[in-house]
Design a protein around this motif. Structure first.
Motif, PDB file in Angstrom:
ATOM      1  N   GLU A 182      61.895 -21.430  -0.680  1.00  0.00           N
ATOM      2  CA  GLU A 182      61.354 -22.588  -1.378  1.00  0.00           C
ATOM      3  C   GLU A 182      59.931 -22.275  -1.793  1.00  0.00           C
ATOM      4  O   GLU A 182      59.264 -21.446  -1.178  1.00  0.00           O
ATOM      5  CB  GLU A 182      61.396 -23.818  -0.464  1.00  0.00           C
ATOM      6  CG  GLU A 182      62.816 -24.252  -0.158  1.00  0.00           C
ATOM      7  CD  GLU A 182      62.892 -25.666   0.374  1.00  0.00           C
ATOM      8  OE1 GLU A 182      61.972 -26.453   0.095  1.00  0.00           O
ATOM      9  OE2 GLU A 182      63.875 -25.968   1.040  1.00  0.00           O
ATOM     10  N   SER A 183      59.445 -22.941  -2.802  1.00  0.00           N
ATOM     11  CA  SER A 183      58.091 -22.732  -3.287  1.00  0.00           C
ATOM     12  C   SER A 183      57.092 -22.996  -2.168  1.00  0.00           C
ATOM     13  O   SER A 183      57.240 -23.946  -1.393  1.00  0.00           O
ATOM     14  CB  SER A 183      57.825 -23.673  -4.462  1.00  0.00           C
ATOM     15  OG  SER A 183      56.515 -23.490  -4.934  1.00  0.00           O
ATOM     16  N   GLY A 184      56.098 -22.142  -2.052  1.00  0.00           N
ATOM     17  CA  GLY A 184      55.073 -22.323  -1.031  1.00  0.00           C
ATOM     18  C   GLY A 184      54.418 -21.011  -0.683  1.00  0.00           C
ATOM     19  O   GLY A 184      54.670 -19.982  -1.290  1.00  0.00           O
ATOM     20  N   ASP A 185      53.549 -21.053   0.311  1.00  0.00           N
ATOM     21  CA  ASP A 185      52.845 -19.865   0.776  1.00  0.00           C
ATOM     22  C   ASP A 185      53.559 -19.305   1.996  1.00  0.00           C
ATOM     23  O   ASP A 185      53.997 -20.060   2.869  1.00  0.00           O
ATOM     24  CB  ASP A 185      51.397 -20.209   1.150  1.00  0.00           C
ATOM     25  CG  ASP A 185      50.577 -20.646  -0.052  1.00  0.00           C
ATOM     26  OD1 ASP A 185      50.835 -20.146  -1.163  1.00  0.00           O
ATOM     27  OD2 ASP A 185      49.670 -21.470   0.130  1.00  0.00           O
ATOM     28  N   THR A 196      66.289 -16.388  -0.786  1.00  0.00           N
ATOM     29  CA  THR A 196      65.782 -17.479  -1.611  1.00  0.00           C
ATOM     30  C   THR A 196      64.807 -18.289  -0.765  1.00  0.00           C
ATOM     31  O   THR A 196      65.161 -18.770   0.308  1.00  0.00           O
ATOM     32  CB  THR A 196      66.931 -18.376  -2.093  1.00  0.00           C
ATOM     33  OG1 THR A 196      67.856 -17.570  -2.834  1.00  0.00           O
ATOM     34  CG2 THR A 196      66.414 -19.496  -2.970  1.00  0.00           C
TER      35      THR A 196
END
Length: 76
Positions: A42-45, A40
């Protein structure tokens, strides 16, 4: 020499086998390593990198993000 090994990795993959092999009983040439897992993020690049001397594929969420499966010298 043919062989196989199964391991459970508890840390990020960070191997540098050089002229060695990934495990006792595995030839230093002509082997395949397959890593699977559920992670999992976290949102991001994110940037995925690897150096291999005969190709690799990286698939994330069913999408191939690296497809360099071919004979080649060490390439990142």
């Amino acid at each position: 020499m043919l062989g196989w090994a199964i391991r459970c990795e508890n840390a990020p993959l960070d191997y540098e086998w050089g002229t060695g092999s990934p495990a006792v009983g595995i030839s230093a040439d002509n082997f395949t390593a397959r890593y699977t897992g559920t992670f999992t993020f976290e949102s991001g690049d994110y940037e995925f990198t690897a150096t291999t001397d005969d190709g690799m594929r990286v698939i994330v969420d069913g999408i191939t993000i690296i497809d360099e499966w071919r004979p080649q010298s060490a390439t990142t």
